[in-house]
Design a protein around this motif. Structure first.
Motif, PDB file in Angstrom:
ATOM      1  N   SER A   1       0.823  -1.209   0.000  1.00  0.00           N
ATOM      2  CA  SER A   1       0.000   0.000   0.000  1.00  0.00           C
ATOM      3  C   SER A   1       0.857   1.259   0.000  1.00  0.00           C
ATOM      4  N   VAL A   2       2.152   1.094   0.276  1.00  0.00           N
ATOM      5  CA  VAL A   2       3.111   2.195   0.281  1.00  0.00           C
ATOM      6  C   VAL A   2       4.233   1.821  -0.682  1.00  0.00           C
ATOM      7  N   VAL A   3       4.652   2.782  -1.513  1.00  0.00           N
ATOM      8  CA  VAL A   3       5.681   2.494  -2.517  1.00  0.00           C
ATOM      9  C   VAL A   3       6.794   3.533  -2.450  1.00  0.00           C
ATOM     10  N   SER A   4       7.956   3.133  -2.914  1.00  0.00           N
ATOM     11  CA  SER A   4       9.078   4.066  -2.968  1.00  0.00           C
ATOM     12  C   SER A   4       8.816   5.135  -4.018  1.00  0.00           C
ATOM     13  N   ALA A   5       9.200   6.371  -3.680  1.00  0.00           N
ATOM     14  CA  ALA A   5       9.128   7.473  -4.636  1.00  0.00           C
ATOM     15  C   ALA A   5      10.528   7.883  -5.073  1.00  0.00           C
ATOM     16  N   GLY A   6      11.512   7.026  -4.790  1.00  0.00           N
ATOM     17  CA  GLY A   6      12.879   7.301  -5.207  1.00  0.00           C
ATOM     18  C   GLY A   6      13.720   7.934  -4.119  1.00  0.00           C
ATOM     19  N   GLU A   7      14.983   8.077  -4.400  1.00  0.00           N
ATOM     20  CA  GLU A   7      15.902   8.673  -3.436  1.00  0.00           C
ATOM     21  C   GLU A   7      15.729  10.181  -3.372  1.00  0.00           C
ATOM     22  N   LEU A   8      15.925  10.724  -2.160  1.00  0.00           N
ATOM     23  CA  LEU A   8      15.835  12.165  -1.954  1.00  0.00           C
ATOM     24  C   LEU A   8      17.067  12.881  -2.503  1.00  0.00           C
ATOM     25  N   GLY A   9      18.192  12.173  -2.582  1.00  0.00           N
ATOM     26  CA  GLY A   9      19.433  12.785  -3.039  1.00  0.00           C
ATOM     27  C   GLY A   9      20.350  13.186  -1.902  1.00  0.00           C
ATOM     28  N   VAL A  10      19.829  13.119  -0.678  1.00  0.00           N
ATOM     29  CA  VAL A  10      20.603  13.468   0.509  1.00  0.00           C
ATOM     30  C   VAL A  10      21.146  12.188   1.131  1.00  0.00           C
ATOM     31  N   GLN A  11      22.422  12.192   1.485  1.00  0.00           N
ATOM     32  CA  GLN A  11      23.015  11.060   2.182  1.00  0.00           C
ATOM     33  C   GLN A  11      23.098  11.366   3.669  1.00  0.00           C
TER      34      GLN A  11
ATOM     35  N   SER B   1      20.487  17.956  -3.051  1.00  0.00           N
ATOM     36  CA  SER B   1      21.721  17.518  -2.410  1.00  0.00           C
ATOM     37  C   SER B   1      21.762  17.896  -0.936  1.00  0.00           C
ATOM     38  N   ASN B   2      22.752  17.350  -0.234  1.00  0.00           N
ATOM     39  CA  ASN B   2      22.998  17.766   1.147  1.00  0.00           C
ATOM     40  C   ASN B   2      23.203  19.270   1.226  1.00  0.00           C
ATOM     41  N   LYS B   3      23.919  19.821   0.245  1.00  0.00           N
ATOM     42  CA  LYS B   3      24.190  21.251   0.228  1.00  0.00           C
ATOM     43  C   LYS B   3      22.908  22.062   0.088  1.00  0.00           C
ATOM     44  N   ASP B   4      22.004  21.612  -0.771  1.00  0.00           N
ATOM     45  CA  ASP B   4      20.730  22.312  -0.949  1.00  0.00           C
ATOM     46  C   ASP B   4      19.922  22.292   0.350  1.00  0.00           C
ATOM     47  N   GLN B   5      19.804  21.118   0.941  1.00  0.00           N
ATOM     48  CA  GLN B   5      19.024  21.008   2.167  1.00  0.00           C
ATOM     49  C   GLN B   5      19.649  21.842   3.286  1.00  0.00           C
ATOM     50  N   ASP B   6      20.977  21.780   3.401  1.00  0.00           N
ATOM     51  CA  ASP B   6      21.671  22.552   4.429  1.00  0.00           C
ATOM     52  C   ASP B   6      21.433  24.052   4.265  1.00  0.00           C
TER      53      ASP B   6
ATOM     54  N   TYR C   1      25.361  10.464  20.545  1.00  0.00           N
ATOM     55  CA  TYR C   1      24.741  10.088  19.259  1.00  0.00           C
ATOM     56  C   TYR C   1      24.571  11.372  18.463  1.00  0.00           C
ATOM     57  N   TRP C   2      24.993  11.367  17.199  1.00  0.00           N
ATOM     58  CA  TRP C   2      24.757  12.537  16.333  1.00  0.00           C
ATOM     59  C   TRP C   2      24.733  12.081  14.892  1.00  0.00           C
ATOM     60  N   TRP C   3      24.418  12.978  13.985  1.00  0.00           N
ATOM     61  CA  TRP C   3      24.210  12.576  12.598  1.00  0.00           C
ATOM     62  C   TRP C   3      24.589  13.684  11.625  1.00  0.00           C
ATOM     63  N   THR C   4      24.753  13.286  10.383  1.00  0.00           N
ATOM     64  CA  THR C   4      24.951  14.238   9.288  1.00  0.00           C
ATOM     65  C   THR C   4      23.967  13.883   8.174  1.00  0.00           C
ATOM     66  N   PRO C   5      23.443  14.842   7.405  1.00  0.00           N
ATOM     67  CA  PRO C   5      23.753  16.276   7.507  1.00  0.00           C
ATOM     68  C   PRO C   5      23.099  16.910   8.724  1.00  0.00           C
ATOM     69  N   GLN C   6      23.830  17.806   9.358  1.00  0.00           N
ATOM     70  CA  GLN C   6      23.349  18.522  10.535  1.00  0.00           C
ATOM     71  C   GLN C   6      24.159  19.807  10.650  1.00  0.00           C
ATOM     72  N   LEU C   7      23.455  20.901  10.803  1.00  0.00           N
ATOM     73  CA  LEU C   7      24.100  22.209  10.776  1.00  0.00           C
ATOM     74  C   LEU C   7      25.088  22.400  11.918  1.00  0.00           C
ATOM     75  N   LEU C   8      24.928  21.638  12.983  1.00  0.00           N
ATOM     76  CA  LEU C   8      25.808  21.793  14.140  1.00  0.00           C
ATOM     77  C   LEU C   8      27.273  21.567  13.769  1.00  0.00           C
ATOM     78  N   GLN C   9      27.523  20.670  12.805  1.00  0.00           N
ATOM     79  CA  GLN C   9      28.901  20.398  12.408  1.00  0.00           C
ATOM     80  C   GLN C   9      29.594  21.603  11.798  1.00  0.00           C
ATOM     81  N   ASN C  10      28.816  22.587  11.372  1.00  0.00           N
ATOM     82  CA  ASN C  10      29.399  23.819  10.852  1.00  0.00           C
ATOM     83  C   ASN C  10      29.759  24.790  11.971  1.00  0.00           C
ATOM     84  N   GLN C  11      29.315  24.472  13.190  1.00  0.00           N
ATOM     85  CA  GLN C  11      29.503  25.384  14.316  1.00  0.00           C
ATOM     86  C   GLN C  11      30.509  24.869  15.337  1.00  0.00           C
ATOM     87  N   ILE C  12      30.604  23.549  15.462  1.00  0.00           N
ATOM     88  CA  ILE C  12      31.569  22.966  16.383  1.00  0.00           C
ATOM     89  C   ILE C  12      32.266  21.792  15.688  1.00  0.00           C
ATOM     90  N   GLU C  13      33.412  21.373  16.223  1.00  0.00           N
ATOM     91  CA  GLU C  13      34.176  20.278  15.622  1.00  0.00           C
ATOM     92  C   GLU C  13      33.967  18.991  16.421  1.00  0.00           C
TER      93      GLU C  13
END
Length: 318
Positions: free
Chosen positions: A110-120, A278-283, A212-224
């Protein structure tokens, strides 16, 4: 479904997610017709998902004259809503709900894939770079117990504290801690906003933390942050979660929609299948919202104005 299904959670979010206004005519009240004239998009509780919805909603309404309702729900609830006609599409799934995928995609169909979003996306365990620079061994999980004492807090007692994610996010960290015999206690943060606030507090004080953390996530642009290498992910190694003994994979985030909408062949369905950025677009959209303080619709409007060559490919050809 292939091995991509193995996902974990949540991921592309940033700070507290600003609620996109819900239509007074909620799709939860009426079963979707699948004709694409009016659709409901399910929005998970993180900023990347909000960015997807904001851009898709504005383009659907402005370019294709489709009425779009938005309702917030986690991924598991979204699959049930797509199955039951209470929602039409989910634009960012991290493959963290294998039971729902098996039930609604593989069995009921009843649910189908609509393809990849392009974001990893990728989820992992992280420590601050200033701590990893002093203790480079910390980046291998086999050495975590050597340093557990540095991570003790009032909440973790005689163990090191592991800062857990929002309980709604798919995760298998308690399983990892138990099965790898790590001297750490999983302490849930309660929400993405609370987790981010605590990370920033500890980072400003130059204190050690494991989270626990993840990417893409804007925090990585603020801290290392530096990732701690966990055992390699292999399909099924996190099922069930309490028996997990592995880390998290790289994930090609995926879109899903109801079979009714997909089969209907409407412009809305075609657009959602074409929607890929892309990740860049979403970010960029997340940054407009969470750094510049723009409302989601205004952030979407700004990105759309600046990226016509990208989104015009999503519009169905007449």
């Amino acid at each position: 479904m292939n091995s991509k299904r193995i996902r974990i959670s949540l991921i592309a979010g940033t700070a507290a997610v600003g609620m996109i206004a819900l239509s007074a005519c909620s799709a939860a009240e009426t079963k979707s017709s699948g004709d694409g004239d009016e659709i409901t998009l399910a929005q998970p509780n993180w900023a990347g998902a909000e960015a997807n919805i904001a851009v898709a909603k504005k383009l659907l309404e402005d370019e294709l004259d489709v009425k779009v309702d938005v309702t917030q729900m986690n991924e598991a609830a979204a699959f049930k809503a797509l199955d039951g006609g209470k929602a039409d599409a989910l634009l960012e799934d991290w493959h963290g709900n294998p039971n729902e995928l098996k039930t609604y995609v593989d069995k009921k169909k009843s649910v189908v894939s609509a393809g990849e979003l392009g974001v990893q996306g990728h989820i992992g365990w992280y420590v601050p770079k200033y701590y990893a620079d002093k203790h480079p061994e910390i980046t291998d999980w086999k050495n975590l117990n050597k340093f557990a004492k540095d991570f003790k807090t009032s909440e973790s007692g005689d163990k090191g504290q592991f800062i857990g994610a929002d309980p709604e996010y798919s995760q298998h960290d308690t399983g990892i801690i138990k099965n790898l015999k790590l001297d750490f206690k999983h302490v849930p943060s309660g929400s993405e906003a609370a987790q981010q606030k605590e990370i920033k507090r500890l980072y400003a004080a130059k204190k050690p933390f494991l989270t626990y953390w993840w990417t893409p996530q804007l925090l990585q642009n603020q801290i290392e942050l530096v990732e701690v290498k966990l055992p390699e992910f292999k399909e099924g190694c996190n099922e069930p979660a309490d028996q997990a003994d592995c880390g998290y994979p790289q994930v090609d985030l995926e879109k899903f929609m109801s079979k009714d909408l997909s089969d209907g062949g409407s412009d809305a369905a075609k657009f959602l299948k074409n929607f890929k950025w892309s990740n860049k677009d979403q970010d960029a959209v997340v940054s407009y919202m969470k750094v510049d303080g723009m409302k989601s619709d205004k952030a979407a409007e700004k990105w759309i104005k600046e990226n016509k060559s990208t989104w015009e490919q999503w519009i169905p050809k007449k």
